[in-house]
Design a protein around this motif. Sequence first.
Motif, PDB file in Angstrom:
ATOM      1  N   THR A  21       0.839  -1.185   0.000  1.00 16.21           N
ATOM      2  CA  THR A  21       0.000   0.000   0.000  1.00 16.21           C
ATOM      3  C   THR A  21       0.878   1.241   0.000  1.00 16.21           C
ATOM      4  OG1 THR A  21      -1.661  -1.161   1.282  1.00 16.21           O
ATOM      5  CG2 THR A  21      -1.797   1.239   1.251  1.00 16.21           C
ATOM      6  N   THR A  22       0.575   2.190  -0.826  1.00 14.57           N
ATOM      7  CA  THR A  22       1.260   3.470  -0.809  1.00 14.57           C
ATOM      8  C   THR A  22       0.401   4.436  -0.017  1.00 14.57           C
ATOM      9  OG1 THR A  22       2.271   3.065  -2.942  1.00 14.57           O
ATOM     10  CG2 THR A  22       2.185   5.346  -2.202  1.00 14.57           C
ATOM     11  N   ALA A  23       0.875   4.839   1.143  1.00 20.06           N
ATOM     12  CA  ALA A  23       0.093   5.702   2.027  1.00 20.06           C
ATOM     13  C   ALA A  23       0.271   7.155   1.640  1.00 20.06           C
ATOM     14  CB  ALA A  23       0.522   5.495   3.465  1.00 20.06           C
ATOM     15  N   ILE A  24      -0.827   7.830   1.401  1.00 23.44           N
ATOM     16  CA  ILE A  24      -0.794   9.249   1.079  1.00 23.44           C
ATOM     17  C   ILE A  24      -1.567  10.042   2.130  1.00 23.44           C
ATOM     18  CG2 ILE A  24      -1.402  10.992  -0.625  1.00 23.44           C
ATOM     19  CD1 ILE A  24      -1.048   8.788  -2.757  1.00 23.44           C
ATOM     20  N   VAL A  25      -2.746   9.568   2.498  1.00 23.15           N
ATOM     21  CA  VAL A  25      -3.553  10.246   3.510  1.00 23.15           C
ATOM     22  C   VAL A  25      -3.912   9.246   4.601  1.00 23.15           C
ATOM     23  CG1 VAL A  25      -5.734  11.417   3.977  1.00 23.15           C
ATOM     24  CG2 VAL A  25      -4.514  11.876   1.866  1.00 23.15           C
ATOM     25  N   LYS A  26      -3.710   9.644   5.849  1.00 20.93           N
ATOM     26  CA  LYS A  26      -4.086   8.821   6.990  1.00 20.93           C
ATOM     27  C   LYS A  26      -5.348   9.422   7.592  1.00 20.93           C
ATOM     28  CE  LYS A  26      -0.084   6.890   6.578  1.00 20.93           C
ATOM     29  NZ  LYS A  26       0.246   7.388   5.307  1.00 20.93           N
ATOM     30  N   ALA A  27      -6.346   8.620   7.839  1.00 12.39           N
ATOM     31  CA  ALA A  27      -7.592   9.098   8.423  1.00 12.39           C
ATOM     32  C   ALA A  27      -7.866   8.340   9.711  1.00 12.39           C
ATOM     33  CB  ALA A  27      -8.750   8.887   7.445  1.00 12.39           C
ATOM     34  N   LYS A  44       7.785   3.349  11.856  1.00 11.31           N
ATOM     35  CA  LYS A  44       8.277   4.709  11.651  1.00 11.31           C
ATOM     36  C   LYS A  44       7.127   5.693  11.774  1.00 11.31           C
ATOM     37  CE  LYS A  44      12.006   3.211   8.747  1.00 11.31           C
ATOM     38  NZ  LYS A  44      12.760   3.346   7.545  1.00 11.31           N
ATOM     39  N   PRO A  45       7.384   6.874  12.372  1.00  9.31           N
ATOM     40  CA  PRO A  45       6.323   7.870  12.519  1.00  9.31           C
ATOM     41  C   PRO A  45       5.889   8.426  11.160  1.00  9.31           C
ATOM     42  CG  PRO A  45       8.427   8.769  13.232  1.00  9.31           C
ATOM     43  CD  PRO A  45       8.658   7.325  12.924  1.00  9.31           C
ATOM     44  N   LEU A  46       4.578   8.556  10.987  1.00  7.60           N
ATOM     45  CA  LEU A  46       4.019   9.128   9.769  1.00  7.60           C
ATOM     46  C   LEU A  46       3.315  10.451  10.051  1.00  7.60           C
ATOM     47  CD1 LEU A  46       2.456   5.902   8.222  1.00  7.60           C
ATOM     48  CD2 LEU A  46       4.650   6.947   7.654  1.00  7.60           C
ATOM     49  N   ALA A  47       2.677  10.551  11.213  1.00 10.01           N
ATOM     50  CA  ALA A  47       1.928  11.763  11.572  1.00 10.01           C
ATOM     51  C   ALA A  47       1.696  11.757  13.076  1.00 10.01           C
ATOM     52  CB  ALA A  47       0.603  11.800  10.832  1.00 10.01           C
ATOM     53  N   ALA A  48       1.354  12.927  13.621  1.00 13.71           N
ATOM     54  CA  ALA A  48       1.052  13.045  15.055  1.00 13.71           C
ATOM     55  C   ALA A  48       0.101  14.214  15.243  1.00 13.71           C
ATOM     56  CB  ALA A  48       2.331  13.259  15.864  1.00 13.71           C
ATOM     57  N   VAL A  63       0.532  12.939   3.907  1.00 16.95           N
ATOM     58  CA  VAL A  63       1.952  12.628   4.106  1.00 16.95           C
ATOM     59  C   VAL A  63       2.574  12.283   2.758  1.00 16.95           C
ATOM     60  CG1 VAL A  63       1.599  11.817   6.467  1.00 16.95           C
ATOM     61  CG2 VAL A  63       1.515  10.192   4.588  1.00 16.95           C
ATOM     62  N   GLU A  64       3.890  12.299   2.721  1.00 16.10           N
ATOM     63  CA  GLU A  64       4.597  11.886   1.516  1.00 16.10           C
ATOM     64  C   GLU A  64       4.306  10.402   1.244  1.00 16.10           C
ATOM     65  OE1 GLU A  64       6.445  13.806  -0.535  1.00 16.10           O
ATOM     66  OE2 GLU A  64       5.776  15.480   0.705  1.00 16.10           O
ATOM     67  N   LEU A 109      -9.330   3.603  11.340  1.00 18.30           N
ATOM     68  CA  LEU A 109      -7.995   4.077  10.968  1.00 18.30           C
ATOM     69  C   LEU A 109      -7.739   3.569   9.566  1.00 18.30           C
ATOM     70  CD1 LEU A 109      -5.293   5.462  11.682  1.00 18.30           C
ATOM     71  CD2 LEU A 109      -4.512   3.234  12.498  1.00 18.30           C
ATOM     72  N   ALA A 110      -7.394   4.455   8.647  1.00 18.82           N
ATOM     73  CA  ALA A 110      -7.229   4.046   7.255  1.00 18.82           C
ATOM     74  C   ALA A 110      -6.062   4.771   6.609  1.00 18.82           C
ATOM     75  CB  ALA A 110      -8.504   4.341   6.473  1.00 18.82           C
ATOM     76  N   ALA A 111      -5.523   4.162   5.563  1.00 22.81           N
ATOM     77  CA  ALA A 111      -4.478   4.791   4.743  1.00 22.81           C
ATOM     78  C   ALA A 111      -4.934   4.686   3.295  1.00 22.81           C
ATOM     79  CB  ALA A 111      -3.156   4.067   4.935  1.00 22.81           C
TER      80      ALA A 111
END
Length: 76
Positions: free
Chosen positions: A1-7, A33-37, A49-50, A73-75
């Motif tokens: 999966t290529t994560a672009i938006v985390k919800a 690894k941290p993606l968002a906070a 996110v990138e 929680l989704a990506a």
Amino acid sequence: TTAIVKAAQQHIARGERVRAYRVEGRGTGDTWKPLAAGASIGHRRLHAVEPVEIAAIRLVVDEARGTPHIRRLAAY
């Protein structure tokens, strides 16, 4: 999966309980690894996110008032 938006979504009818959180992604290895906070989720929180290849995603609640009730929680 290529994560672009985390919800992340919280069951807001039970109150806004999350006070601090982080979203982490795990690649092909065992390292998270941290993606968002953030400080609150509310009804829904989106993080752009990138793009990054991940095998798994998790939400870590660092601080909460009561037991958090996370709906989703989704990506994307």
